[in-house]
Scaffold this motif. Structure first.
Motif, short mmCIF file in Angstrom:
data_model
loop_
_atom_site.label_atom_id
_atom_site.label_comp_id
_atom_site.label_asym_id
_atom_site.label_seq_id
_atom_site.Cartn_x
_atom_site.Cartn_y
_atom_site.Cartn_z
N ASN A 58 16.77 1.58 0.39
CA ASN A 58 17.75 2.67 -0.03
C ASN A 58 19.27 2.19 0.52
OD1 ASN A 58 18.35 4.79 -1.63
ND2 ASN A 58 18.51 6.00 0.04
N LYS A 59 20.02 2.74 -0.22
CA LYS A 59 21.60 2.32 0.08
C LYS A 59 21.87 0.92 -0.05
CE LYS A 59 21.76 6.25 3.08
NZ LYS A 59 22.39 7.11 3.99
N ASP A 61 23.37 -0.60 -2.21
CA ASP A 61 24.61 -0.74 -2.53
C ASP A 61 25.63 -0.81 -1.58
OD1 ASP A 61 23.77 2.07 -2.34
OD2 ASP A 61 25.98 2.33 -2.27
N ASP A 86 19.76 2.01 -5.04
CA ASP A 86 20.89 3.18 -4.74
C ASP A 86 20.42 4.63 -5.32
OD1 ASP A 86 23.03 4.85 -4.95
OD2 ASP A 86 24.36 3.33 -5.75
N SER A 87 19.87 5.19 -4.42
CA SER A 87 19.49 6.72 -4.80
C SER A 87 20.27 7.69 -5.62
CB SER A 87 18.86 7.40 -3.56
OG SER A 87 17.64 6.92 -3.49
N ARG A 88 21.69 7.35 -5.30
CA ARG A 88 22.33 8.30 -6.34
C ARG A 88 22.61 7.93 -7.39
NH1 ARG A 88 27.41 6.94 -3.11
NH2 ARG A 88 26.65 4.88 -3.96
N ASN A 130 18.32 11.32 6.92
CA ASN A 130 19.55 10.74 6.53
C ASN A 130 19.47 9.40 5.98
OD1 ASN A 130 22.19 11.47 6.23
ND2 ASN A 130 22.89 10.16 7.74
N VAL A 131 18.11 9.04 5.57
CA VAL A 131 17.96 7.85 5.20
C VAL A 131 18.19 7.88 3.36
CG1 VAL A 131 15.34 7.93 4.51
CG2 VAL A 131 16.52 5.64 5.05
N GLY A 132 18.28 9.11 2.87
CA GLY A 132 18.43 9.37 1.71
C GLY A 132 17.16 10.09 0.73
N LYS A 133 16.31 10.52 1.58
CA LYS A 133 14.89 11.06 0.80
C LYS A 133 15.20 12.00 -0.35
CE LYS A 133 13.31 12.45 4.87
NZ LYS A 133 14.59 11.76 5.66
N SER A 134 16.09 13.08 0.13
CA SER A 134 16.36 14.20 -0.85
C SER A 134 17.19 13.91 -1.93
CB SER A 134 17.17 15.28 -0.27
OG SER A 134 16.59 15.66 1.17
N THR A 135 18.15 12.90 -1.68
CA THR A 135 18.70 12.31 -2.93
C THR A 135 17.90 11.57 -3.99
OG1 THR A 135 20.70 11.89 -1.28
CG2 THR A 135 20.75 10.77 -3.38
P1 G4P Z 1 17.67 12.67 3.82
O1 G4P Z 1 16.89 13.55 2.81
O2 G4P Z 1 16.66 11.45 4.10
O3 G4P Z 1 17.86 13.31 5.16
O4 G4P Z 1 19.00 12.04 3.29
P2 G4P Z 1 20.06 12.60 2.34
O5 G4P Z 1 19.37 12.63 0.82
O6 G4P Z 1 20.39 13.99 2.65
O7 G4P Z 1 21.06 11.67 2.18
C1 G4P Z 1 21.77 11.48 3.34
C2 G4P Z 1 23.39 10.75 2.83
O8 G4P Z 1 22.91 9.58 2.38
C3 G4P Z 1 23.58 11.68 1.60
O9 G4P Z 1 25.46 11.56 2.04
C4 G4P Z 1 23.66 10.89 0.58
O10 G4P Z 1 24.41 10.94 -0.50
C5 G4P Z 1 23.62 9.42 0.93
N1 G4P Z 1 22.76 8.47 0.22
C6 G4P Z 1 21.50 8.42 -0.38
N2 G4P Z 1 21.10 7.52 -0.88
C7 G4P Z 1 22.26 6.77 -1.08
C8 G4P Z 1 22.37 5.41 -1.43
O11 G4P Z 1 21.48 4.98 -2.23
N3 G4P Z 1 23.60 4.85 -1.37
C9 G4P Z 1 24.49 5.55 -0.87
N4 G4P Z 1 25.55 4.82 -0.53
N5 G4P Z 1 24.39 6.76 -0.18
C10 G4P Z 1 23.50 7.12 -0.38
P3 G4P Z 1 26.05 12.72 2.73
O12 G4P Z 1 27.48 12.01 2.71
O13 G4P Z 1 25.45 13.22 3.75
O14 G4P Z 1 26.18 13.71 1.67
P4 G4P Z 1 27.10 13.56 0.20
O15 G4P Z 1 28.46 13.90 0.52
O16 G4P Z 1 26.85 12.21 -0.42
O17 G4P Z 1 26.18 14.89 -0.62
#
Ligand code: G4P
Length: 288
Positions: A58-59, A61, A86-88, A130-135
């Motif tokens: 994940n991430k 990008d 890129d989970s977003r 914070n690895v992006g699970k919820s996203t």
């Molecule tokens: P979690 O459940 O594993 O704890 O993680 P969560 O989904 O809360 O994601 C943590 C942060 O990582 C969030 O940013 C989220 O937007 C970002 N994120 C998740 N997946 C990706 C990805 O594939 N690429 C990128 N670039 N970022 C990603 P945040 O700043 O904490 O929140 P927000 O301001 O984006 O809402």
């Protein structure tokens, strides 16, 4: 630099995870593509034995293409399918549909042979904080998903989201504990923001990031902050670079001194948001 770990609840978490894993067929494991080694839970291979597996880088990008490809190959050599994500972005998730189907295929086949025809494969998303699970769950399951109601066993409140005829996803991710191995692993997790900055000295952390970037990506700092911020691999050089960042970015504290703490925050935010570029910090085979 001393990172405070929080191993207190690890045994309990491990026991709970063991129970949850009993209820599922497929583990969708998220790692951070910039630091796939440090962001991987060390016990998941053992906990996930006998289960279908899929790793999501994940991430992706925020990590380099070269690094992403190297990790996909590395996981493949261990018999684990890994996909860059890129989970977003929902578009990026389309490509994992096939990977999920592939990961479930064996289980569905086994069920079919046993005469079990209409039972969907159950999957759970796991990963460190914070690895992006919820996203990922939100993007992947999206609004189209229909909840199927409570099923006993998993922590109260958890629901299964029916994604299609063959797959159900647990709506609550499994939170895994990070590695506790070395100072370097701890630093890498702190660079990506997985460890709460409040328990760390941001200035020290920024100095360590400058040292690493100067070693691995020597042009990045001047590229972002100008020729005056050359960096350096030893601590005094890196501290001077931080001071220079404060100067060029106008971070001034009381008494007209340069505000190194503010500059540290700026640098860390720039790294975490990809403003310094797509920078993978770990490659397969590296000793950490
Ligand atoms: P979690 O459940 O594993 O704890 O993680 P969560 O989904 O809360 O994601 C943590 C942060 O990582 C969030 O940013 C989220 O937007 C970002 N994120 C998740 N997946 C990706 C990805 O594939 N690429 C990128 N670039 N970022 C990603 P945040 O700043 O904490 O929140 P927000 O301001 O984006 O809402």
């Amino acid at each position: 630099m001393n990172i405070q770990w929080y191993p207190g609840h690890m045994t309990k978490a491990k026991r709970a995870m063991k129970e949850d894993i009993k209820l599922i067929d497929l583990i969708i494991e998220l790692v951070d593509a910039r630091v796939p080694y440090s962001s991987r839970n060390p016990d998941i291979d053992e906990l996930g034995r006998q289960k279908a597996r899929l790793v999501l880088l994940n991430k992706a990008d925020l990590a380099s293409d070269k690094g992403n490809d190297a990790w996909v190959s590395c996981f493949a050599s261990q018999g684990i399918q890994a996909v860059k994500v890129d989970s977003r972005s929902r578009a990026s998730l389309k490509q994992i549909q096939g990977a999920v189907q592939e990961a479930c295929r064996e289980k569905l086949e086994r069920n079919r042979k046993r005469g079990i025809l209409n039972r969907p494969v159950r999957a759970m998303v796991v990963g460190i904080p914070n690895v992006g699970k919820s996203t990922f769950i939100n993007s992947y399951a999206g609004k189209a998903s229909a909840k199927t109601g409570n099923k006993p066993g998993v922590t109260k409140g958890n629901q299964w989201i029916r994604l299609n005829k063959t797959l159900e996803l647990l709506d609550t991710p499994g939170i895994l504990w990070p590695r506790f191995e070395s100072q370097e692993v701890g630093l890498h997790l702190a660079f990506i923001g997985s460890i709460n900055d409040q328990i760390l000295d941001r200035e020290d952390l920024a100095i360590e990031l400058i040292r690493l970037l100067s070693r691995e990506y020597p042009l990045v700092l001047t590229g972002r902050y100008g020729e005056e911020v050359r960096g350096g691999t030893d601590i005094p050089q890196a501290a001077a670079a931080l001071e220079n960042i404060a100067r060029v970015r106008g971070c001034v504290a009381k008494g007209n001194e340069y505000d190194r703490k503010k500059a540290a925050g700026l640098l860390l935010d720039d790294y975490r948001s990809g403003k310094l570029g797509r920078l993978t910090l770990e490659f397969p085979g590296q000793e950490l």
